[in-house]
Write a protein that holds these residues in place. Structure first.
Motif, short mmCIF file in Angstrom:
data_model
loop_
_atom_site.label_atom_id
_atom_site.label_comp_id
_atom_site.label_asym_id
_atom_site.label_seq_id
_atom_site.Cartn_x
_atom_site.Cartn_y
_atom_site.Cartn_z
N LEU A 224 17.15 -11.28 35.20
CA LEU A 224 18.53 -10.82 35.54
C LEU A 224 19.41 -11.11 34.32
CD1 LEU A 224 20.93 -9.95 37.30
CD2 LEU A 224 20.99 -12.28 38.21
N GLU A 225 20.05 -10.05 33.75
CA GLU A 225 20.95 -10.18 32.59
C GLU A 225 22.40 -10.16 33.09
OE1 GLU A 225 21.59 -7.92 28.34
OE2 GLU A 225 21.45 -6.72 30.19
N ILE A 226 23.16 -11.19 32.73
CA ILE A 226 24.59 -11.24 33.12
C ILE A 226 25.41 -11.21 31.82
CG2 ILE A 226 26.37 -12.45 34.41
CD1 ILE A 226 24.15 -13.92 35.90
N LYS A 227 26.08 -10.07 31.58
CA LYS A 227 26.84 -9.86 30.34
C LYS A 227 28.28 -10.34 30.49
CE LYS A 227 25.99 -5.44 30.36
NZ LYS A 227 25.97 -4.01 29.94
N GLY A 228 28.92 -10.49 29.33
CA GLY A 228 30.35 -10.79 29.34
C GLY A 228 31.16 -9.62 29.86
N SER A 229 32.44 -9.87 30.21
CA SER A 229 33.24 -8.83 30.87
C SER A 229 33.89 -7.86 29.89
CB SER A 229 34.33 -9.49 31.73
OG SER A 229 35.16 -10.30 30.90
N ASP A 230 33.94 -8.20 28.58
CA ASP A 230 34.64 -7.32 27.64
C ASP A 230 33.63 -6.58 26.77
OD1 ASP A 230 33.65 -9.25 25.97
OD2 ASP A 230 35.60 -10.15 25.50
N ASN A 231 34.17 -5.78 25.82
CA ASN A 231 33.31 -5.01 24.90
C ASN A 231 33.39 -5.58 23.50
OD1 ASN A 231 32.41 -3.08 26.80
ND2 ASN A 231 34.40 -2.00 26.65
N SER A 232 33.43 -6.93 23.40
CA SER A 232 33.49 -7.57 22.09
C SER A 232 32.15 -7.47 21.40
CB SER A 232 33.91 -9.03 22.26
OG SER A 232 32.94 -9.73 23.04
N SER A 233 32.17 -7.73 20.08
CA SER A 233 30.93 -7.62 19.30
C SER A 233 29.85 -8.59 19.78
CB SER A 233 31.24 -7.82 17.82
OG SER A 233 31.80 -9.09 17.59
N PRO A 234 30.15 -9.85 20.19
CA PRO A 234 29.08 -10.73 20.69
C PRO A 234 28.38 -10.16 21.92
CG PRO A 234 31.00 -12.04 20.13
CD PRO A 234 31.41 -10.61 20.05
N VAL A 235 29.14 -9.56 22.85
CA VAL A 235 28.55 -8.99 24.06
C VAL A 235 27.61 -7.84 23.70
CG1 VAL A 235 29.06 -7.74 26.19
CG2 VAL A 235 30.46 -9.70 25.52
N SER B 43 10.33 -7.80 32.14
CA SER B 43 11.18 -6.64 32.44
C SER B 43 12.53 -7.11 32.96
CB SER B 43 10.51 -5.74 33.47
OG SER B 43 10.34 -6.44 34.69
N ILE B 44 13.54 -6.33 32.63
CA ILE B 44 14.91 -6.63 33.12
C ILE B 44 15.13 -5.80 34.37
CG2 ILE B 44 17.37 -6.57 32.59
CD1 ILE B 44 16.59 -6.77 29.63
N ASN B 45 15.07 -6.45 35.51
CA ASN B 45 15.23 -5.72 36.77
C ASN B 45 16.70 -5.53 37.13
OD1 ASN B 45 12.49 -5.46 37.08
ND2 ASN B 45 12.28 -7.26 38.43
N TYR B 46 17.55 -6.46 36.66
CA TYR B 46 18.97 -6.37 37.00
C TYR B 46 19.79 -6.68 35.74
CZ TYR B 46 17.18 -6.80 41.76
OH TYR B 46 16.49 -6.63 42.91
N SER B 47 20.93 -5.93 35.58
CA SER B 47 21.89 -6.20 34.50
C SER B 47 23.29 -6.01 35.07
CB SER B 47 21.65 -5.25 33.33
OG SER B 47 22.59 -5.53 32.29
N ILE B 48 24.06 -7.08 35.16
CA ILE B 48 25.40 -7.02 35.76
C ILE B 48 26.40 -7.64 34.80
CG2 ILE B 48 24.49 -7.08 38.11
CD1 ILE B 48 25.29 -10.02 38.23
N LYS B 49 27.70 -7.39 35.06
CA LYS B 49 28.77 -7.97 34.26
C LYS B 49 29.33 -9.21 34.95
CE LYS B 49 30.39 -4.05 31.58
NZ LYS B 49 31.57 -3.27 31.14
N GLU B 50 29.96 -10.06 34.15
CA GLU B 50 30.45 -11.34 34.64
C GLU B 50 31.41 -11.17 35.81
OE1 GLU B 50 33.03 -15.18 32.94
OE2 GLU B 50 32.64 -13.45 31.66
N GLU B 51 32.33 -10.14 35.73
CA GLU B 51 33.32 -10.00 36.80
C GLU B 51 32.69 -9.57 38.13
OE1 GLU B 51 33.74 -6.07 34.38
OE2 GLU B 51 33.34 -8.21 33.98
N ASN B 52 31.45 -8.99 38.07
CA ASN B 52 30.77 -8.55 39.30
C ASN B 52 29.84 -9.62 39.86
OD1 ASN B 52 32.01 -6.04 39.05
ND2 ASN B 52 30.38 -5.29 37.70
N LEU B 53 29.75 -10.78 39.19
CA LEU B 53 28.79 -11.82 39.56
C LEU B 53 28.96 -12.29 41.01
CD1 LEU B 53 26.48 -13.70 38.61
CD2 LEU B 53 28.24 -15.29 37.80
N PRO B 54 30.17 -12.63 41.47
CA PRO B 54 30.31 -13.16 42.84
C PRO B 54 29.85 -12.16 43.91
CG PRO B 54 32.27 -13.62 41.55
CD PRO B 54 31.44 -12.67 40.74
N GLN B 55 29.96 -10.87 43.69
CA GLN B 55 29.58 -9.87 44.69
C GLN B 55 28.10 -9.47 44.57
OE1 GLN B 55 32.32 -9.27 42.61
NE2 GLN B 55 33.78 -10.12 44.12
N ARG B 56 27.65 -9.24 43.32
CA ARG B 56 26.32 -8.65 43.13
C ARG B 56 25.20 -9.69 43.26
NH1 ARG B 56 23.90 -5.24 43.48
NH2 ARG B 56 22.91 -4.72 41.46
#
Length: 909
Positions: free
Chosen positions: A153-164, A182-195
């Motif tokens: 499960l990949e959890i990315k940062g919420s913005d589109n900065s160069s590190p993300v 394999s990466i079965n899931y990829s979500i953003k930080e702001e969606n973490l509590p729901q997803r």
């Protein structure tokens, strides 16, 4: 002396304290931090502060943007405008700050980008870890577990900065190349509590073995949610940052919360080191990539110990620096005190030396002053003696002048008495001489008033006036003077009025003096008010303050604002005043009003208004100033005005008819204008102007002679009028006679320079004036006769003035250009010359004595004669070539001029 001592003291004091100043230059470095609350960012800030403290010549300022791009833009703009030596920026996103960073770079300010990249190459250096390698390390760590079918499960940062963007790219590069992961899931930080809870609920369908959070905080939050579902034991968590401290990456690894964290250096100390190198002109790399590594259970303890040692070492350094700072402050204070004491000692010694020198110098100056004082005393006595001699001489001159003025009064009184006797002669009243006797009477009274004014000025200067006030009805008194000016107002169409709000107003006034005040104020009003203007007298009774105000208001030229405080000064004449006057009338008026304990003020807006304020009753006067005379009664005053002064300035037509010469008289003295009009109207057409419309009337009438006074009404004086008329094509040929009271060399030269043909000074002999007019007209006629008989030489002769010569040449040129055009008319010629047909006719008549149509005909015939003499053209061809409508008309005209037909003329040549 005191100033010298003070200067010396402050100079030495300044010298002493200047030594205490730190001459070492401070470099200003500014850092704009995009995120303020994050622990990783706080570590970066702290590293910069520690590194800056190791360099005494560095002044570091950290600006916190709190994730607000607009605030960060404002901070960068401030650093650019304030002239920071180096700017360090940690951008929130790649694009918004590009323009400002490029602006700073283009202005030559070094720019260092920290952690996050921008979409531009216009910066000096970049400091930060390779975020692609960070993503790769995390992926390699997962792949190194040597298990099959690993689900991530990949959890990315919420913005589109160069590190993300770069961590995602590096992570996927490794995962996609390993078949066991394999990466079965990829979500953003702001969606973490729901997803994440949803994903955990479906683990039986798609299991998760590893969670990769793009920073330690994200990974820790994911662990908390997983723990709440009691599934944390089956999932391993990996974060990024690797900070030391409570709830940071290294402790979370030690506590088993995270399986691993990727060390991500802040680069704060490295960025400041690069800034210092730039300021010291050392070479730096554009891209400065920081090293990173994986921290797990194997090396977490070692990393923690290293960080603890580093932090302890930094704390010791900070403590040492604080102690050094205190020592410096103590040393600086003691040094300043020592220097101050040394400075005071030097000042004391210098002051002692200076005091000895001053005593010697003062003694020397005292001797010089004693010698100079003796000289000044001698010179003062001499000046006093000379002043006394001048006073005696001046007094003698003034007494002679006063006595002479008194002597004038006797013959003037005899003249007035004789005229009064003549007025009783009925024969004289029916005779034409009545006008001239009236002229003598009125001007004798005027001369007597002027002499009285000069004598009054002398008395005022010597303070010899004694007020003789008697009770007087102010309205009757005012009406009596008002009636003296009514006829003047009627003649010039001036609205002249008197108003009051109390018909029974009695004041104690010296009638003789107040009469002079009224006369001066009204004379000025009439002098400077144009025809068709307005003059008013308004008398206001103000019982509440026991005063009366008399307003004299006119619609004249007014007084310049800058000269208002000079109006009542003796001999004052306004800069906009072209009238001749003595300049003492208003001065006397003010003195006479103040003798009454009153006041006079002036206002100037759309004309001029004088306000005389007088007290009612007699409490303000002493008993010596009050006399008891009977009140005013209506008087009848001898006057020769009836039938004498015609309203000649309102005439639109000359007074004579027939073939007389015309004269334009420009004179604003009505008596003199009437006198000249009466004397000259028998022989000449007379046009009159008071000067306000002189140019317009001259162009309108085109007279044969112009007579002009120097001081006339209007914006131009006589010299300017003459010059204007002499430079105007329409009037340049007219002889000008200057009449003036100015009898000096400069005025005579100015008259000649303005183009005047004759300069006569007043008083002048009428016989001389009359003969001068005849001579000018005779000479003009002789010149005209010569040219009309030598018309073919007009272009080459120089007897006329340059303007006339140019005028004739232009006429000849236009006639020559249209000589074959039989329809070429006088109107067309006038249009080419830019004057009216009437003005062209009058101008041509005045110069050559012929009409313009006859002149055109004459030029055509001259041309035809030339063609008959020098060409073989037929008579019909010559007729049409010279603009004749038919050969018959040409032959008739030719014969009338040359007494031969064209055919006979050609056969005889």
């Amino acid at each position: 002396m005191i100033k010298t001592k003070a200067f010396l003291f402050f100079a030495i004091l300044t010298l002493c304290f200047s030594c205490t100043n730190d001459d070492e230059k401070k470099y200003r470095i500014g850092f704009s931090q995009c995120i303020s609350k994050d622990d990783w960012r706080k570590v970066m800030d702290h590293e910069m502060i520690v590194e800056a403290s190791l360099n005494e010549d560095i002044d570091l300022t950290i600006f916190q943007a709190n994730e607000d791009i607009e605030i960060q833009k404002s901070q960068i703009e401030t650093m650019i405008n304030d002239g920071f030596d180096v700017i360090i920026i940690s951008p929130l996103r790649p694009d918004p700050l590009v323009s400002l960073i490029e602006k700073a770079y283009d202005k030559g300010i070094p720019v260092i980008i920290v952690d996050r990249k921008i979409n531009s190459q216009k910066f000096t250096a970049y400091v930060g870890a390779n975020n692609i390698d960070v993503g790769r390390m995390a992926a390699k760590y997962i792949a190194s577990q040597n298990k099959e079918n690993i689900s991530v499960l990949e959890i990315k940062g919420s913005d589109n900065s160069s590190p993300v963007i770069e961590r995602h790219l590096g992570f996927h590069q490794i995962i996609n190349s390993d078949p066991n992961v394999s990466i079965n899931y990829s979500i953003k930080e702001e969606n973490l509590p729901q997803r994440l809870p949803q994903i955990l609920d479906s683990l039986n369908i798609k299991p998760i073995h590893y969670v990769f959070g793009f920073n330690d905080n994200i990974a820790h939050d994911a662990w908390k949610i997983t723990k709440s579902k009691a599934t944390e034991s089956s999932i391993k968590f990996i974060g990024v940052d690797g900070l030391n401290g409570e709830n940071n990456g290294i402790q979370l690894v030690q506590n088993g919360v995270l399986s691993a964290t990727v060390l991500y250096p802040t680069g704060g100390d490295e960025a400041l080191k690069i800034a210092v190198k730039i300021l010291r002109n050392e070479k730096v790399d554009k891209n400065n990539i920081l090293n990173t590594t994986i921290i797990d259970f194997r090396n977490a303890e070692i990393m923690k110990n290293q960080y603890d040692k580093i932090n302890k070492h930094q704390y010791e350094i900070e403590s040492q620096q604080e102690k050094i700072k205190l020592q410096k402050q103590t040393y600086s204070t003691q040094s300043n005190i020592l220097k101050l004491l040394l400075g005071l000692l030097i000042i004391s010694l210098l002051l002692v030396v200076f005091s000895i020198y001053s005593a010697y110098s003062n003694q020397k100056k005292k001797r010089e002053l004693e010698i100079r004082n003796k000289k000044i005393t001698t010179q003062r006595n001499q000046i006093k003696k000379i002043a006394q001699e001048i006073k005696i001489s001046n007094e003698a001159k003034v007494n002679f002048f006063t006595g002479l003025s008194h002597e004038f009064k006797t013959p003037i009184t005899l003249i007035l008495s004789s005229i009064e006797s003549l007025s009783e002669n009925k024969t004289l009243k029916d005779n034409k001489l009545s006008r001239e006797v009236g002229l003598i009477f009125n001007n004798s009274k005027r001369l007597l008033r002027l002499i009285n004014q000069l004598l009054d000025f002398r008395k005022i200067e010597d303070r010899k006036f004694i007020l003789k006030a008697s009770e007087t009805n102010l309205i009757k008194f005012s009406n009596l003077i008002f009636n003296d000016f009514k006829r003047e107002a009627q003649k010039r169409n001036i609205t002249f009025s008197i108003e009051t709000d109390n018909e029974d107003l009695n004041l104690f006034i010296d009638r003789n003096l107040m009469d002079k005040v009224y006369f001066n104020l009204l004379s000025n009003a009439f002098k400077f008010t144009p025809n068709n203007g307005s003059i008013s007298i308004k008398i206001h009774d103000i019982p509440e303050i026991n005063q009366v105000k008399i307003h004299f208001k006119d619609s004249g030229i007014g007084i310049p604002t800058s000269e208002m405080n000079q109006v009542f000064s003796a001999f004052y004449q306004g800069s906009n005043n072209n009238k001749s006057s003595s300049g003492i009338g208003l001065h006397l008026s003010k003195e006479f009003v103040e003798l009454h304990k009153g006041s006079i003020e002036v206002k100037s807006k759309h004309g001029t208004e004088f306000i005389v304020t007088l007290y009612k009753g007699q409490a303000h006067l002493s008993t010596d100033e009050i006399v008891y005379d009977p009140d005013i009664i209506e008087e009848t005053v001898l006057s020769f005005n009836d039938g004498y002064e015609d309203e000649v300035f309102l005439q639109n037509q000359p007074t004579q008819s027939g073939d007389h010469y015309s004269i334009l008289i420009i004179e604003d003295n009505l008596d003199l204008a009437n006198y000249l009009h009466g004397k000259l109207s028998k022989d000449y057409h007379i046009h009159l102007s008071d000067g306000s419309d002189a140019i317009e009337k001259a162009i309108e009438t085109i007279p044969d002679i112009i007579m002009c006074d120097i001081n006339v009404s209007g914006s131009l004086d006589g010299f300017e009028i003459c010059k204007t008329l002499k430079t105007d094509l329409r009037t340049s040929h007219i002889p000008n006679i200057i009449l003036t009271a100015l009898n000096n060399k400069e005025s005579y030269i100015q008259g000649l320079q303005s183009g005047a043909d004759l300069f006569l000074t007043k008083p002048f002999s009428f016989a001389i004036l009359q003969q001068s007019i005849k001579s000018l007209l005779y000479n003009r006629e002789k010149l005209r006769y010569y040219f009309i008989n030598n018309i073919h030489k007009v272009d080459t002769e120089q007897n006329f003035g340059l303007l006339e010569q140019d005028f004739i040449s232009k006429i000849n040129k236009h006639i020559e250009e249209h000589i074959d055009n039989s329809k070429f008319s006088v109107e067309q010629l006038a249009e080419h010359l830019n004057i009216s047909r009437v003005q062209l006719y009058r101008k041509m008549k005045a110069i050559l004595g012929v009409s313009i149509s006859d002149y055109i005909q004459s030029r055509r015939l001259e041309k035809a004669k030339h063609l008959l003499d020098n060409t073989s053209l037929t008579i019909s061809e010559i007729a049409y070539a010279t603009g004749f409508s038919s050969p018959n008309y040409f032959s008739t005209s030719f014969k009338n001029k040359y007494q031969k037909t064209p055919k006979k003329y050609r056969s005889n040549t």
